[in-house]
Design a protein around this motif. Structure first.
Motif, PDB file in Angstrom:
ATOM      1  N   PRO A 464       1.193  -1.308  -0.210  1.00  0.00           N
ATOM      2  CA  PRO A 464      -0.008  -0.004   0.070  1.00  0.00           C
ATOM      3  C   PRO A 464       0.701   0.865  -0.168  1.00  0.00           C
ATOM      4  CG  PRO A 464      -0.577  -0.860   2.490  1.00  0.00           C
ATOM      5  CD  PRO A 464       0.553  -1.736   1.354  1.00  0.00           C
ATOM      6  N   THR A 490      -0.955  -7.075   4.261  1.00  0.00           N
ATOM      7  CA  THR A 490      -2.008  -7.146   2.619  1.00  0.00           C
ATOM      8  C   THR A 490      -3.027  -8.435   2.651  1.00  0.00           C
ATOM      9  OG1 THR A 490      -0.397  -7.493   0.905  1.00  0.00           O
ATOM     10  CG2 THR A 490      -0.625  -5.678   2.065  1.00  0.00           C
ATOM     11  N   ARG A 493      -6.569  -7.949   2.440  1.00  0.00           N
ATOM     12  CA  ARG A 493      -7.390  -6.932   1.819  1.00  0.00           C
ATOM     13  C   ARG A 493      -7.572  -7.692   0.782  1.00  0.00           C
ATOM     14  NH1 ARG A 493      -4.891  -0.681   1.959  1.00  0.00           N
ATOM     15  NH2 ARG A 493      -4.321  -0.947   4.394  1.00  0.00           N
ATOM     16  N   GLN A 513      -8.167  -3.128  -7.477  1.00  0.00           N
ATOM     17  CA  GLN A 513      -9.157  -2.926  -6.469  1.00  0.00           C
ATOM     18  C   GLN A 513      -7.381  -1.497  -6.368  1.00  0.00           C
ATOM     19  OE1 GLN A 513      -8.708  -6.420  -4.120  1.00  0.00           O
ATOM     20  NE2 GLN A 513     -10.445  -7.558  -5.425  1.00  0.00           N
ATOM     21  N   ARG A 514      -6.362  -1.691  -6.324  1.00  0.00           N
ATOM     22  CA  ARG A 514      -5.965  -0.608  -5.851  1.00  0.00           C
ATOM     23  C   ARG A 514      -5.441   0.157  -6.730  1.00  0.00           C
ATOM     24  NH1 ARG A 514      -1.780  -3.240  -0.933  1.00  0.00           N
ATOM     25  NH2 ARG A 514      -1.676  -1.146  -0.819  1.00  0.00           N
ATOM     26  N   GLU A 517      -2.448   3.257  -5.392  1.00  0.00           N
ATOM     27  CA  GLU A 517      -1.221   2.819  -5.734  1.00  0.00           C
ATOM     28  C   GLU A 517      -0.542   2.088  -6.427  1.00  0.00           C
ATOM     29  OE1 GLU A 517      -3.475   1.775  -2.139  1.00  0.00           O
ATOM     30  OE2 GLU A 517      -3.698   1.107  -3.804  1.00  0.00           O
ATOM     31  N   SER A 518      -1.181   1.577  -8.145  1.00  0.00           N
ATOM     32  CA  SER A 518      -1.035   1.442  -9.246  1.00  0.00           C
ATOM     33  C   SER A 518      -0.420   3.045  -9.827  1.00  0.00           C
ATOM     34  CB  SER A 518      -2.222   0.440  -9.718  1.00  0.00           C
ATOM     35  OG  SER A 518      -2.345  -0.967  -9.048  1.00  0.00           O
TER      36      SER A 518
END
Length: 533
Positions: A464, A490, A493, A513-514, A517-518
């Motif tokens: 994250p 993680t 999640r 989902q993230r 962060e990507s």
């Protein structure tokens, strides 16, 4: 089989093409080398034949279905069948060597054939027959005979025919004994020819015979030495055993020709060659009586007394003597022995012991003296001529391989019997197989078994970037980062992710989902790539 199928299905198209090509190349190399190894070794059958004779030999080989090769004027066939083919062709009169024989006369017809043509064909036939006879000798490989005969002409003395023979032997040079036999053979086959009119030329030793075409009747020094050596070895073998005596003979022959005329007078020896005797008888009358003064006067009393008579006889003898004289002419031809040297070495006595050891002792002196007398008598030793005979008893050393060889199943004793070409072909085949196996097949099999992406037990999760207390993702791998703890933190999640999903689907779901962060990770990568520029 299933493993092979699995490996094959895991390969891509490029690797499959490489594997198939390498396999085909290996099989082609093996096939080519096997054909080279199975190809028959070619050996020389005949060489230096005339075109007609070579054509007959080739036709005979074609009829038999024999594979052959022609290299220049030489014919090569399989070595395993060469000797059998030579015997089979010889039974058919092939190759026709020495030219034609008496069959040349069969082609002459009575019409249109002159005497000169017939004489030429006759002498050609005679030369061919003599060459065939010489080729029947095992020592002769090739023979040519030339006969020179002048035609008979009136008012001219008859000339004797001459001949010359050229020979090629199988090995070495022609000996003097063989040359003398050939000389008499050719001379006996031609009418009016003498052996000294035949000249023999060996292709190795040159002219065989003495000066002016006359051969030495005594033979060469090597032939004499060989005969004497054989006689002495046979004599000693009867006493010391076969192989227990070594004899060497050296003979120095007289090579010059000498003519000596000797005339000797003996004054002590007289021989009456003639005798002459002469006798003379005579008579005379003398007056008789006393001699007085009156008898001396002319008119005196001369006849008063009587008259006397006298007779005389004379004999003369003359004898002629001749002094004793000896006249001698000596002609010494080459070939007489000038000096001879003989060396003889005999083995001693070997006494075996109880423990298996052997003890060698020299032969007694009395036995050596007896053997010396026998050898001197056998060789015709003449010490006044300077001949030397040496006889010793010495220990013989065993020759390599005399006691036999040990039986072994190893291939090392048979290395000398292996064909060099077969060894080279086998080595090349092994090298090709090794290269294909190590550098082509093995790397592909290893890469096919290695997985493209290692799957972990925990679902793939990205660290994250905004979560408080978490490590920010900048796209740069930092030393000391605990990925195990990161994965465990993680893991909660990544609910709903299955470990059986492929990595691409798993990564796509994590990015959805993230997203924040990507985006930060991609931005860090882009900034990191633009800095070097």
């Amino acid at each position: 089989m299933q493993n092979l199928i699995a490996i094959w299905t895991s390969l891509d198209l490029r690797r499959r093409v490489v594997v198939v090509g390498a396999t085909l190349a290996m099989f082609a190399a093996v096939l080519g080398l096997s054909r080279m190894a199975s190809q028959a070794e070619m050996g020389l059958l005949y060489a230096g034949l005339e075109p007609a004779a070579a054509g007959d030999v080739v036709a005979a080989l074609d009829q038999r279905g024999v594979a052959y090769e022609i290299r220049g004027d030489s014919i090569f066939v399989d070595v395993a069948r060469r000797d059998a083919l030579r015997m089979s062709l010889a039974s058919e009169g092939l190759p026709a060597a020495g030219g034609g024989g008496y069959e040349l006369l069969d082609s002459l017809s009575g019409f249109g054939t002159t005497s000169q043509m017939f004489d030429a064909a006759y002498w050609r036939a005679k030369e061919g027959e003599l060459a065939r006879t010489l080729l029947a000798m095992p020592e002769v490989k090739a023979a040519r005979v030339h006969i020179a005969s002048t035609p008979t002409r009136p008012f001219q003395p008859e000339a004797k025919p001459t001949a010359s023979v050229t020979l090629t032997t199988v090995s070495g040079a022609l000996t003097e004994v063989q040359a003398r036999a050939i000389r008499h053979l050719v001379a006996s086959a031609v009418a009016g020819m003498t052996p000294d009119a035949v000249q023999i030329i060996d292709t190795v030793a040159g002219l065989i015979g003495g000066d002016d075409g006359q051969a030495y009747d005594s033979g060469s020094a090597e032939d004499r030495a060989a005969v004497i050596k054989g006689n002495v070895e046979r004599l000693l073998a009867a006493r010391v055993g076969a192989g227990k005596a070594v004899v060497e003979v050296s003979i120095d022959l007289v090579s010059e020709r000498e003519a000596i005329t000797e005339r000797k007078f003996d004054p002590q020896g007289r021989v009456a060659i003639s005798s002459e005797t002469e006798e003379r008888n005579g008579s005379s009358t003398v007056p008789g009586g006393e001699v007085t003064v009156a008898s001396n006067l002319p008119e005196g009393d001369a006849g008063a007394g009587g008259q006397g008579k006298s007779q005389n006889s004379e004999t003369k003898e003359r004898v002629n003597y001749e002094v004793s004289e000896t006249q001698r002419e000596i002609l010494r031809n080459p070939g007489a022995v000038r000096r001879m040297t003989v060396a003889v070495m005999v083995d001693g006595l070997v006494t075996p012991a109880a423990d298996g050891s052997r003890t060698w002792t020299a032969r007694p002196d009395d036995e050596l003296a007896a053997l010396r007398e026998l050898v001197a008598s056998a060789v015709g030793l003449d010490e006044t001529r300077g001949d030397i005979l040496t006889l010793k008893s010495l220990e013989f050393q065993p020759l390599p391989g005399e006691d036999g060889t040990e039986a072994s199943a190893s291939l090392l004793p048979r290395i000398g019997q292996i064909d060099v070409m077969s060894m080279i072909q086998t080595a090349v085949l092994a090298l090709v197989a090794l290269v294909l196996g190590l550098f082509v097949i093995r790397p592909m099999l290893i890469s096919a078994r290695r997985p493209s992406l290692v799957a972990s037990d925990m679902p793939l999760a990205l660290p994250p970037a905004i979560v408080p207390g978490a490590v920010a993702l900048t796209g740069v791998v930092e030393d000391g980062f605990d990925y195990g703890a990161f994965a465990s933190s993680t893991g909660e999640r990544a609910e709903g992710l299955s470990s059986e999903e492929d990595p691409a689907s798993r990564l796509r779901r994590l990015i959805e989902q993230r997203q924040a962060e990507s985006i930060e990770i991609l931005r860090g990568w882009m900034e990191h790539e633009e800095e070097p520029a």
